[in-house]
Design a protein around this motif. Structure first.
Motif, PDB file in Angstrom:
ATOM      1  N   GLU A  29      24.502  34.680  54.686  1.00 11.99           N
ATOM      2  CA  GLU A  29      25.986  34.647  55.033  1.00 11.99           C
ATOM      3  C   GLU A  29      26.675  35.119  53.372  1.00 11.99           C
ATOM      4  OE1 GLU A  29      28.625  34.393  56.895  1.00 11.99           O
ATOM      5  OE2 GLU A  29      30.236  33.120  55.885  1.00 11.99           O
ATOM      6  N   ILE A  30      27.455  35.786  53.265  1.00 10.78           N
ATOM      7  CA  ILE A  30      28.336  36.051  52.086  1.00 10.78           C
ATOM      8  C   ILE A  30      29.722  35.315  52.343  1.00 10.78           C
ATOM      9  CG2 ILE A  30      29.487  37.478  50.413  1.00 10.78           C
ATOM     10  CD1 ILE A  30      27.387  39.432  50.938  1.00 10.78           C
ATOM     11  N   SER A  31      30.000  34.127  51.841  1.00 10.15           N
ATOM     12  CA  SER A  31      31.111  33.532  52.230  1.00 10.15           C
ATOM     13  C   SER A  31      32.282  33.749  50.938  1.00 10.15           C
ATOM     14  CB  SER A  31      30.955  32.070  52.423  1.00 10.15           C
ATOM     15  OG  SER A  31      30.172  31.677  53.536  1.00 10.15           O
ATOM     16  N   PRO A  32      33.460  34.277  51.250  1.00 10.08           N
ATOM     17  CA  PRO A  32      34.387  34.511  50.230  1.00 10.08           C
ATOM     18  C   PRO A  32      35.107  33.184  50.071  1.00 10.08           C
ATOM     19  CG  PRO A  32      34.835  35.634  52.077  1.00 10.08           C
ATOM     20  CD  PRO A  32      33.646  35.089  52.395  1.00 10.08           C
ATOM     21  N   VAL A  33      35.679  32.782  48.726  1.00  7.84           N
ATOM     22  CA  VAL A  33      36.107  31.261  48.467  1.00  7.84           C
ATOM     23  C   VAL A  33      37.455  31.441  47.981  1.00  7.84           C
ATOM     24  CG1 VAL A  33      33.754  30.393  47.876  1.00  7.84           C
ATOM     25  CG2 VAL A  33      35.230  31.687  45.936  1.00  7.84           C
ATOM     26  N   LEU A  34      38.347  30.340  48.338  1.00  3.26           N
ATOM     27  CA  LEU A  34      39.587  30.103  47.719  1.00  3.26           C
ATOM     28  C   LEU A  34      39.159  28.890  46.783  1.00  3.26           C
ATOM     29  CD1 LEU A  34      41.396  29.431  51.119  1.00  3.26           C
ATOM     30  CD2 LEU A  34      41.570  31.479  49.667  1.00  3.26           C
ATOM     31  N   ILE A  35      40.012  29.335  45.581  1.00  2.00           N
ATOM     32  CA  ILE A  35      39.576  28.482  44.341  1.00  2.00           C
ATOM     33  C   ILE A  35      40.928  27.392  44.318  1.00  2.00           C
ATOM     34  CG2 ILE A  35      39.391  28.470  41.814  1.00  2.00           C
ATOM     35  CD1 ILE A  35      36.830  30.018  43.564  1.00  2.00           C
ATOM     36  N   SER A  36      40.528  26.170  44.241  1.00  2.00           N
ATOM     37  CA  SER A  36      41.438  25.368  43.825  1.00  2.00           C
ATOM     38  C   SER A  36      41.242  24.852  42.154  1.00  2.00           C
ATOM     39  CB  SER A  36      41.207  24.098  44.717  1.00  2.00           C
ATOM     40  OG  SER A  36      42.027  23.021  44.554  1.00  2.00           O
ATOM     41  N   ASN A  58      32.485  28.040  35.407  1.00  2.00           N
ATOM     42  CA  ASN A  58      31.168  27.992  34.534  1.00  2.00           C
ATOM     43  C   ASN A  58      30.912  26.654  34.002  1.00  2.00           C
ATOM     44  OD1 ASN A  58      31.227  30.782  34.232  1.00  2.00           O
ATOM     45  ND2 ASN A  58      32.965  31.008  32.693  1.00  2.00           N
ATOM     46  N   ASN A  59      31.868  25.706  34.226  1.00  2.00           N
ATOM     47  CA  ASN A  59      31.449  24.236  33.852  1.00  2.00           C
ATOM     48  C   ASN A  59      31.773  23.458  35.157  1.00  2.00           C
ATOM     49  OD1 ASN A  59      30.877  24.778  31.059  1.00  2.00           O
ATOM     50  ND2 ASN A  59      33.084  24.839  30.638  1.00  2.00           N
ATOM     51  N   ILE A  87      30.362  34.410  40.915  1.00  2.00           N
ATOM     52  CA  ILE A  87      31.620  34.212  40.257  1.00  2.00           C
ATOM     53  C   ILE A  87      32.501  35.459  40.324  1.00  2.00           C
ATOM     54  CG2 ILE A  87      32.952  33.717  38.206  1.00  2.00           C
ATOM     55  CD1 ILE A  87      31.477  31.210  39.478  1.00  2.00           C
ATOM     56  N   ASP A  88      31.739  36.614  39.824  1.00  2.00           N
ATOM     57  CA  ASP A  88      32.454  38.046  40.038  1.00  2.00           C
ATOM     58  C   ASP A  88      32.958  38.380  41.333  1.00  2.00           C
ATOM     59  OD1 ASP A  88      31.536  38.135  37.432  1.00  2.00           O
ATOM     60  OD2 ASP A  88      29.857  39.242  37.648  1.00  2.00           O
ATOM     61  N   ASN A  89      32.303  37.986  42.477  1.00  2.00           N
ATOM     62  CA  ASN A  89      32.642  38.443  43.596  1.00  2.00           C
ATOM     63  C   ASN A  89      33.527  37.420  44.405  1.00  2.00           C
ATOM     64  OD1 ASN A  89      32.298  40.375  45.888  1.00  2.00           O
ATOM     65  ND2 ASN A  89      31.005  38.786  46.914  1.00  2.00           N
ATOM     66  N   LEU A  90      33.755  36.334  43.695  1.00  2.00           N
ATOM     67  CA  LEU A  90      34.603  35.083  44.357  1.00  2.00           C
ATOM     68  C   LEU A  90      33.862  34.659  45.927  1.00  2.00           C
ATOM     69  CD1 LEU A  90      38.127  35.962  43.421  1.00  2.00           C
ATOM     70  CD2 LEU A  90      36.495  33.942  42.318  1.00  2.00           C
ATOM     71  N   SER A  91      32.512  34.639  45.644  1.00  2.00           N
ATOM     72  CA  SER A  91      31.858  34.101  46.951  1.00  2.00           C
ATOM     73  C   SER A  91      30.659  33.383  46.627  1.00  2.00           C
ATOM     74  CB  SER A  91      31.312  35.297  47.786  1.00  2.00           C
ATOM     75  OG  SER A  91      30.393  36.000  46.890  1.00  2.00           O
ATOM     76  N   ILE A  92      30.199  32.577  47.701  1.00  2.00           N
ATOM     77  CA  ILE A  92      29.084  31.923  47.758  1.00  2.00           C
ATOM     78  C   ILE A  92      28.188  32.609  48.640  1.00  2.00           C
ATOM     79  CG2 ILE A  92      27.973  29.516  48.048  1.00  2.00           C
ATOM     80  CD1 ILE A  92      30.581  28.303  47.617  1.00  2.00           C
ATOM     81  N   ASP A  93      26.816  33.005  48.181  1.00  2.00           N
ATOM     82  CA  ASP A  93      26.010  33.659  48.582  1.00  2.00           C
ATOM     83  C   ASP A  93      24.600  32.676  49.464  1.00  2.00           C
ATOM     84  OD1 ASP A  93      27.597  35.604  48.021  1.00  2.00           O
ATOM     85  OD2 ASP A  93      26.363  36.483  46.300  1.00  2.00           O
ATOM     86  N   PHE A  94      24.523  32.658  50.484  1.00  2.00           N
ATOM     87  CA  PHE A  94      23.273  31.967  51.011  1.00  2.00           C
ATOM     88  C   PHE A  94      22.251  32.844  51.467  1.00  2.00           C
ATOM     89  CE2 PHE A  94      27.408  30.035  51.921  1.00  2.00           C
ATOM     90  CZ  PHE A  94      27.450  28.668  51.657  1.00  2.00           C
ATOM     91  N   TYR A  95      21.023  32.228  51.097  1.00  2.00           N
ATOM     92  CA  TYR A  95      19.849  32.913  51.166  1.00  2.00           C
ATOM     93  C   TYR A  95      18.639  32.019  51.834  1.00  2.00           C
ATOM     94  CZ  TYR A  95      21.357  36.413  47.949  1.00  2.00           C
ATOM     95  OH  TYR A  95      22.320  37.288  47.191  1.00  2.00           O
ATOM     96  N   ALA A  96      17.699  32.588  52.449  1.00  2.00           N
ATOM     97  CA  ALA A  96      16.653  31.701  53.228  1.00  2.00           C
ATOM     98  C   ALA A  96      15.652  31.510  52.334  1.00  2.00           C
ATOM     99  CB  ALA A  96      16.014  32.515  54.277  1.00  2.00           C
ATOM    100  N   ILE A  97      15.210  30.284  51.987  1.00  2.00           N
ATOM    101  CA  ILE A  97      13.955  30.052  50.798  1.00  2.00           C
ATOM    102  C   ILE A  97      12.982  29.731  51.777  1.00  2.00           C
ATOM    103  CG2 ILE A  97      15.715  29.175  49.203  1.00  2.00           C
ATOM    104  CD1 ILE A  97      15.134  26.271  49.927  1.00  2.00           C
TER     105      ILE A  97
END
Length: 126
Positions: A29-36, A58-59, A87-97
């Protein structure tokens, strides 16, 4: 079509499950994010969204709300998936481990590191 669906876990409430076999390393899944931003946290933490937020920046000074299925992955200290901040895509990317079977729940470690056993803000049922 995404390889996941939302359904009842019979343990945590809702969770995400594989709708087909997912291989190790596969993007789930690639989840776009809203930043607070940092100064808004005092308001956000008083809402139900407290339980669905990710740290961001970054911090890790900001908070992100993942859209799509991103905020619905349940926690496990033995997860079969992980997330990375894009950060560049404003998303959180989920991968199978690990290989995930059709019908198996997909979980992440909320501590970000799949091997981190640090306590969380709720009692973990693992």
């Amino acid at each position: 079509m995404l390889p996941i669906c939302l359904r009842d876990t019979e343990k945590y409430g809702r969770g995400l499950f594989a709708t087909r076999a997912i291989k190790t390393g596969e993007l789930i899944e690639i989840s776009p994010v809203l930043i607070s931003y940092e100064n808004e946290w005092k308001y956000l933490k008083k809402t139900i969204l407290l339980n669905y937020c990710f740290t961001w920046g970054n911090n890790y000074e900001h908070t992100a709300i993942a859209l799509g299925y991103g905020s619905l992955f349940n926690h496990s200290y033995t997860p079969n998936a992980m997330f990375t901040y894009n950060i560049d895509n404003l998303s959180i990317d989920f991968y199978a481990i690990a290989d995930i079977d059709d019908g198996q729940e997909i979980t992440i470690n909320y501590n970000e590191d799949s091997e981190d056993k640090s306590p969380l803000w709720f009692d973990v049922i693992d």
